[in-house]
Design a protein around this motif. Structure first.
Motif, mmCIF file in Angstrom:
data_model
loop_
_atom_site.group_PDB
_atom_site.id
_atom_site.type_symbol
_atom_site.label_atom_id
_atom_site.label_comp_id
_atom_site.label_asym_id
_atom_site.label_seq_id
_atom_site.Cartn_x
_atom_site.Cartn_y
_atom_site.Cartn_z
ATOM 1 N N ALA A 199 -3.903 5.896 -7.816
ATOM 2 C CA ALA A 199 -3.112 5.125 -6.863
ATOM 3 C C ALA A 199 -4.003 4.029 -6.315
ATOM 4 O O ALA A 199 -5.241 4.144 -6.334
ATOM 5 N N ALA A 200 -3.374 2.954 -5.836
ATOM 6 C CA ALA A 200 -4.134 1.870 -5.215
ATOM 7 C C ALA A 200 -3.205 1.102 -4.287
ATOM 8 O O ALA A 200 -2.047 0.864 -4.647
ATOM 9 N N THR B 246 -0.885 1.657 -8.766
ATOM 10 C CA THR B 246 -0.052 0.999 -7.750
ATOM 11 C C THR B 246 0.005 1.896 -6.518
ATOM 12 O O THR B 246 -0.525 3.009 -6.560
ATOM 13 N N PRO B 247 0.650 1.436 -5.462
ATOM 14 C CA PRO B 247 0.726 2.294 -4.274
ATOM 15 C C PRO B 247 1.411 3.634 -4.529
ATOM 16 O O PRO B 247 1.119 4.618 -3.859
#
Lengths: 323, 199
Positions: free
Chosen positions: B120-121, B151-152
């Motif tokens: 996740a980021a 991605t989030p």
């Protein structure tokens, strides 16, 4: 860190036993308080807890002769909580191993409450994993989708306040609740709203975690309180009035009040879609009374600038049923 | 020829089955127990610190950066997860990667080498994974087909390289690494889980 698990329960001994076994395996709860909300067959220690379990000496069962709703059951249980922290949980949901990691990471931290993520069974039914899209959108807006544990700002808190008003996705500091007299409403349904919003209203040290601490089941069973369609829905206006007064008081966050108005506007539509049609006229009248009381001219004028979509929808809700 | 066969037929069958079972288990063995064991250790640990050009989180799990990047930032490993990296390069540079040491065994009996991860980021981050195989003089990189996009929304990523009939993946190598090439601009990235397999 000391933690009590509070479990309101009504006619759900089998699931209660399941979640207690889970709680035992996680090893993070110092005490458990089961608050039996007038089950047809009162919850008994022997039925839900093996005789030599870890709960010996740490397990309290409270009985109510009649069913008064989960809000009353939680409030009653809170009076018996003596640990530093408390987690309200539902007997038909599941705890997760990640919750244990979260609790360990909270040790030594000062906070009013810590909000964590969950997986919703409806999301699984849709082929995904995680929270429902509307909740994810608020987490995204707050910019907190990623991060095992962090403190949030008031601005972020206002965004997260609009997530589904669940009581079981937060680990609370017990004194934070008791000293601010933060409680559930004692209505049969919508009894979580007051706990949720007053927590955000009073909270100054709020933590969030992207850890998934609960698996939440939404059942289509009409017998469950959350699926009710009757007059009990109209009782929501009493706690909403209390919340609106508190948030509208001078010196409190206008941003949080605006978030609350956005929430209630959506809530009124949801109730209207789920209440029995013959009750809609009464609902519309109560909605108009609420909006006229708590959205004065100055506040509406400000809303027209900050959230014109909400302002327009409030006008629509004021006029609904009259046209 | 199976040694030590018991006199009775049942005993012969049981002994034969035991030998076969060991052969099958060995040929299908995960050739990278060490890296998965290291990652399991990292999942249990809670560590945090400041970013430097080279950080050895655990034996076999190392972050390496081009010194020209002059990276700064922080890392932490929350319980149950592997790594969260918050890195800001202060200058231009060419490479930044997470290196995971793999066993250097014979890949001949196997068909695929791959990995699964969960990432996740807060802002989208693209990571380029490759299998690096040591050679006599240097090394050779075999890049996986897919980039890892974080991605989030926490998500899984799975990819595998076919081992045979390719010039960029030697069947024998003195050493091997799974290298995750990270961005050389500012990023935040959470690696929640990673498992490597050779099958």
């Amino acid at each position: 860190m000391s933690l009590t698990l509070v479990l309101p329960v009504h006619n759900d001994a089998q699931n209660l036993r399941r979640v207690l076994q889970q709680a035992h395996r996680l090893g993070i709860f110092n005490r458990v308080v089961v608050s039996d909300d007038g089950s047809d067959e009162p919850v008994s220690r022997a039925a839900v807890c093996p005789p030599n379990a870890w709960l010996q000496g740490r397990f309290t069962i409270l009985h109510s002769n009649t069913s008064k709703g989960a809000g009353h059951a939680r409030n009653r249980a809170l009076e018996h909580v003596e640990t530093e922290h408390v987690l309200f949980f539902d007997s038909d949901d599941l705890l997760t191993p990640d919750l244990a990691a979260l609790v360990r990471s909270l040790a030594g931290q000062h906070f009013d409450f810590c909000l964590f993520r969950h997986t919703d069974s409806r999301s699984i039914d849709l082929g995904g994993l995680g929270q429902m899209p509307f909740d994810e959108a608020h987490w995204r807006r707050a910019g907190v989708q990623v991060g095992a544990l962090r403190q949030i700002s008031q601005t972020q808190a206002c965004a997260l306040a609009e997530t589904a008003n669940y009581p079981w996705n937060k680990i609370y500091r017990t004194d934070f609740l008791k000293q601010n007299d933060i409680r559930c409403s004692e209505t049969m349904v919508h009894n979580d709203i007051e706990l949720h919003w007053m927590s955000f209203h009073h909270g100054r040290d709020i933590l969030v975690s992207d850890r998934v601490g609960a698996l939440h089941f939404v059942a289509p069973d009409e017998q469950r309180l959350t699926n009710r369609k009757g007059e009990e829905r109209l009782a929501v206006f009493t706690p909403l009035d209390r919340i609106a007064v508190a948030l509208g008081a001078e010196g409190t966050s206008e941003r949080l009040l605006e978030a609350f108005l956005r929430f209630v506007s959506g809530l009124f539509d949801w109730i209207r879609n789920n209440i029995a049609p013959p009750l809609r006229e009464r609902l519309d009248e109560a909605t108009r009374d609420f909006l006229l009381t708590h959205v004065n001219e100055a506040r509406f004028s400000k809303l027209s600038r900050t959230d014109p979509v909400l302002a327009r929808h409030i006008v629509f809700q004021l006029e609904r049923g009259r046209i | 020829m199976i040694h030590g066969i018991a006199t009775s037929f049942d005993g012969q069958v049981k002994r034969a089955l035991n030998v076969l079972r060991k052969k099958v288990t060995k040929s299908n063995a995960d050739l990278n127990p060490k890296v998965n064991n290291s990652l399991a250790e990292l999942r249990k640990k809670v560590i945090r610190g400041n970013i430097q050009s080279e950080i050895r989180f655990l034996p076999g799990v190392t972050l390496r950066a081009d010194p020209a990047l002059k990276i700064q930032g922080s890392y932490d490993s929350p319980e149950g997860r592997l790594l969260t990296l918050d890195i800001t390069p202060q200058a231009q540079g060419d490479w930044l990667a997470l290196h995971l040491s793999l066993d250097s065994g014979d890949y001949t009996p196997h068909g695929f080498v791959g990995f699964a991860c969960r990432i996740a980021a807060p802002e989208p981050v693209i990571v380029h994974p490759c299998l690096r195989s040591g050679t006599k003089e240097s090394f050779i990189d075999s890049f996986f087909n897919k980039h890892i996009l974080a991605t989030p929304e926490e998500a899984s990523h799975l990819d595998a390289l076919p081992i045979h009939n390719r010039s960029d993946l030697p069947l024998h190598a003195p050493w091997r690494e799974l290298v995750l090439f990270l961005p050389t601009e500012r990023f935040r990235w959470s690696l929640h889980d990673l498992r490597v397999f050779v099958v």
